[in-house]
Design a protein around this motif. Sequence first.
Motif: not given
Ligand SMILES: [Zn+2]
Length: 524
Positions: A2-3, A195, A197, A231
Amino acid sequence: MRDGAQTHGVSFSLQDKLSIAQRLDDLGVRYIEGGWPGSNPKDMEFFKAIKKISLEDSEIVAFGSTRKKDITPKKDSILNALLETEVKTVVIFGKSWDLHVTEVLHTTLDENLRMVEDSIEYLKGHNLNVIFDAEHFFDGFKGDYEYALEVVKKADEAGAQVIVLCDTNGGTLTSDVQSIVKRTKAELKVPIGIHCHNDSGLATANTLMAVLEGASHVQGTINGLGERCGNADLCQVLPALHFKMGLRNLINNKPVSEQLKDLSSISKYVYELTNLPPNPYQPYVGKNAFAHKGGVHIDAILKQPRAYEHMDPFLVGNRRELSISELSGRASVMNMALRFGIKLDKQSQVVDKVLDEIKRMEAQGYHIEDADATVHLIFLKAMGYNLYPFKVQLWRVSTMKNDFKFTSGEVMVKVGDEVLYEASTGVGPVHALDQALRKALLKCFPQLKNVNLINYKVTVVDSASGTASTVRAFIEFKDDSLQWATTAISDNIIEASAMALIDGYAYRLIIDEIKKYTKNQENF
Ligand SMILES: [Zn+2]
């Protein structure tokens, strides 16, 4: 996934996503975020289609957000879209930074807490496992840590099975990740995740630090795809966790060594599907990650690979490359020869000839490292082979632009005593020339019928002369049994291309015979 799909310039088809999901399953990834059904109707198709594919290790999860302000969860379209996917686990993100609550959502801090709480309760009430992504957690903590903690505690009480601390803007330093994860972990009963970035180039470092501080759930993407700078790159995070931090049972309590041997291949696969050029400098899986160029380095590597390698490239499915370059010495020439099945004696004059030729070409601006056929031809020439079963005596191209475009190419090729003339039109001059050349060659060498050009690149070597600059052509060929590449340079773009083309076809014609012969020979 998804990311990754949010990467600038990337657009996955349904089939791409199904294929990637299967590769992630092979790798042993625990959860795959299949998509965001509330924001993208196309994602719903994925959830339908993936049900027909059986996955061994991976569970497909759907992604969404907490409900909108001032409505009940039951009336919220995003939460209901999550239910429609029929997955067992969902990931929802909620705000944990007061700035976002008041200035983006335009609601109160209390209402945001209720949104977190009753959204999770609603999904739990429909028998779903909930992973809660605390969006902007680190920025929130730095702004108002009491509120940020209140949000994650609320998610904990409401029954989230993992709470993921997100560095959504990617600006947090590793030292801050350390202290904030430590502090937060002490306040929560539930396992925590991370999570990150990569906006500060620290996504991998921050992820590993969070794990050191007790995070047991890691989110990332293959090749570090993702919004803006991407990411945390799983191609870096996974080998670090496994080989360097000793987390030996990452996946469903299975040893992962075997799966990680697939890492370089899945990295390439994802580049291929996303139409992004592979990053040769990518740690662990990049083409240069274990490529050695300096003569001193190569000399040491041949004695002891650990001298200049942080780990065995084989463990992540990569390989050692000893490049021939202007810095390299006799040892690397001999090693390169072995790649072509040629055993050279240390004292052999062939080694000197090859070294001289490579130095001469590199001084002109050649990059021969990727062009295996060109390098092989250098060796064969130094060994005294006759390399060309044909000779291009003449070629000519012309391009006209009037009301229409017209491009043609013609060649005169001598094979033995026969002289063949062929002409062809084409999309552009290189294409027209290639078509004419193929026409002529196929008459005498029908075995070239299945040869395809799979890659053609032109690079300016030295731009100082403007449009009269020297350029380097690079061409990759493929047929049923072989893939090979050639390169050539010239201050004429068509000539550089023609030379690389001619070498490519000649190489294919002679190579099978020569391989048979060199195999039985020793000590040139
Ligand atoms: Zn993200």
